[in-house]
Design a protein around this motif. Structure first.
Motif, PDB file in Angstrom:
ATOM      1  N   LEU A  78       0.791  -1.243   0.259  1.00  0.00           N
ATOM      2  CA  LEU A  78      -0.043   0.159   0.073  1.00  0.00           C
ATOM      3  C   LEU A  78       0.739   1.105  -0.040  1.00  0.00           C
ATOM      4  N   GLU A  79       1.965   1.247   0.690  1.00  0.00           N
ATOM      5  CA  GLU A  79       2.801   2.286   0.749  1.00  0.00           C
ATOM      6  C   GLU A  79       3.551   2.831  -0.480  1.00  0.00           C
ATOM      7  N   LYS A  82       0.318   3.625  -3.345  1.00  0.00           N
ATOM      8  CA  LYS A  82      -0.888   4.481  -2.846  1.00  0.00           C
ATOM      9  C   LYS A  82      -1.183   5.519  -4.063  1.00  0.00           C
ATOM     10  N   ILE A 104      -5.837   7.979   2.286  1.00  0.00           N
ATOM     11  CA  ILE A 104      -4.965   6.552   2.300  1.00  0.00           C
ATOM     12  C   ILE A 104      -4.094   6.589   3.160  1.00  0.00           C
ATOM     13  N   THR A 105      -3.461   7.551   3.621  1.00  0.00           N
ATOM     14  CA  THR A 105      -2.669   7.667   4.718  1.00  0.00           C
ATOM     15  C   THR A 105      -3.211   7.547   6.180  1.00  0.00           C
ATOM     16  N   GLN A 108      -3.990   3.729   6.160  1.00  0.00           N
ATOM     17  CA  GLN A 108      -3.044   2.980   6.577  1.00  0.00           C
ATOM     18  C   GLN A 108      -2.492   2.944   7.999  1.00  0.00           C
TER      19      GLN A 108
END
Length: 497
Positions: A78-79, A82, A104-105, A108
């Motif tokens: 994901l990182e 993204k 998203i962050t 996460q």
């Protein structure tokens, strides 16, 4: 001209299903339909439930170490990717790319919190609670769980729930909003790449038929929902009647109380950022500024000045605020401006007059500021869910607190002041679930839980944090005795020592 179709994602692959019903998916910045999304039938939901149920036995019995490895891998992927997800969100929701990346962050963070599952799932042990008797607790997953998420945060809100549910050993069926469905499929594919077994995370697209099928299915053990208050109440009541665990987060009307001693420039920045980020389409947006005399005039002037610097346009360009998600929603939000004027409020900035850096057909409405809003007006009482910021004037701190506490919602609120005593008093007195002190959007970190009071939440458990792990698990308490070989005799009473 035929359009691409967003299919369901079940047991590790795309699934068309039996239903032939579809709905259009729009690019809000262009005002055109770009694809279609399938709308699941009850039979399609049944297929997904069967696949999730079949996957539960092996996933729930997998060691925590192996489950944790999958979560860490998902986090790393994901990182790394993204940016792809942010582009998908912007193309279907309309929010600017930086806002999509921020969403998203924050999601996460929950993934990272769930990576602590070995600690969060451990039980307790009491040695020799009674002579020769030990007592210990353990946690076990529920089974198949359902998540119903809204359009405004197509990545973050699902991530409030599914990392915790999966870490705890459950299998998941996500029903995202049909307005922006592609982010859910992208995340499902990422889980597969991370090594999650097929059937553990599934995506079923749809409307009320799919929602009802999840709510009423006897195998689905719990429902996590975020959306408007009327639908949250419906989900809670329907799911509870079916015997499910429910966490249903509803609507909001968030106030920001500004005291006369506050730094006006800081408070104005906060009001603009919290009121117009994501075009006001978020349940934690500040929609009402409560100005305590005599700060009102100066504060409104400062807010209006800062609003003039906001560039509205296509989120893929260098803009600050994008369009609203659909034309119908844009028109509904815009209609409140006329309501405000009819009710005697002053429209300081009319967002319908904004200059836009984008296609003429986009679903545009610029930031709007309305002053002296009567509390009897629908503009004050209803959740607008758009870029309309209301200002209400009060004469004292106590009047402001009473105003906030009298509302039907209790999701988030904030106070802006340099008086520590006033801030401490506010935190104690206010009847709201999430509070900011000189922080306009008090969304808690993942290791705390998210949820409001009153009509902003139905059910007993809030999202993520330790409450999230408790929601997605059941507890057992075991009382154990291993008698020595010399033990014997009868004793019909309770142990005394």
């Amino acid at each position: 001209m035929s359009q691409d179709i967003v299919n369901h994602f079940v047991a590790g692959e795309e699934f068309e299903g039996k239903s032939t019903r579809t709905a259009p998916v729009f690019d809000p910045a262009k005002g055109v339909s770009t694809k279609q999304v399938r709308l699941a039938s009850t039979d399609d939901v049944e297929h997904a439930v069967q696949k999730a149920e079949a996957a539960f036995a092996s996933w729930s019995s997998m060691s925590m170490t192996k489950r944790n490895q999958v979560l860490f891998r998902f986090r790393e992927l994901l990182e790394a990717k993204k940016g792809e997800l942010a582009e998908i969100i912007t193309s279907e929701h309309g929010k600017v790319l930086s806002d999509a990346l921020g969403e998203i962050t924050r999601g996460q963070e929950v993934v990272e919190f769930a990576c602590g599952l070995p600690h969060l799932l451990k039980g307790q042990f009491s040695l020799n609670a009674s002579t020769g008797v030990d007592v210990y607790s353990l946690t076990q997953p529920l089974g198949v769980v359902g998540i119903i998420s809204p359009f405004n945060f197509p990545a973050m809100v699902p991530m409030w729930f599914f990392p915790v549910a999966i870490a705890a050993g459950n299998t998941v069926i996500l029903k995202p909003s049909e307005k922006d469905p592609s982010a859910a499929n992208w995340m499902a594919a990422l889980w597969k790449e991370a090594g999650l077994p097929d059937g553990v995370f599934n995506v079923v697209h749809g409307d009320k038929e799919a929602v009802d099928a999840l709510l009423e299915h006897p195998v689905v053990q719990s429902i996590s929902f975020v959306g408007s208050t009327p639908i949250a109440r419906y989900v809670y009541e329907t799911g509870a009647r079916a015997g499910k665990r429910i966490q249903a987060l509803g609507g909001a009307k968030n106030h920001m109380l500004v005291l006369p001693d506050a730094d006006v420039d800081v408070a104005a920045d906060a009001a603009v950022n919290a009121g117009f980020g994501s075009a006001g389409e978020r349940c934690m947006a500040i929609s009402v500024v409560v100005a305590v005399d005599p700060v009102g005039d100066t504060l409104v002037e400062s807010i209006a000045k800062k609003m003039s610097a906001i560039q509205v346009g296509d989120g893929r360009r260098s803009c600050d605020m994008g369009p609203l998600v659909t034309e119908a929603h844009r028109d509904k939000v815009a209609s409140y401006i006329d309501v405000a004027r009819e009710d005697g409020a002053t429209v300081v900035v009319d967002g319908r007059e904004v200059a836009v850096d984008g296609d003429d057909q986009g679903f545009w409405l610029g930031p709007t500021l309305v002053d002296n809003v009567p509390t009897s007006s629908r503009v004050y009482g209803e959740e607008i869910f758009g870029p309309v910021l209301s200002v209400v004037r009060v004469s004292s701190y106590d009047e402001g607190v009473d105003l906030i506490n009298s509302g039907a919602f209790g999701n988030g609120t904030a106070i802006f002041t340099n008086d520590g005593g006033a801030a401490r008093k506010f935190v104690t007195q206010i009847e709201v679930g999430m509070i900011g002190v000189n922080v306009p959007i008090p969304v808690p970190m993942a290791y705390y839980s998210f949820g409001g009071w009153k009509h902003s939440m139905f059910g007993d458990s809030r999202a993520h944090g330790e409450e999230g792990f408790r929601f997605f698990t059941r507890q057992k308490v075991v009382t154990s005795r291993w008698p020595e070989p010399s033990h014997g005799g009868l004793n019909l009473g309770f142990p005394q020592n």
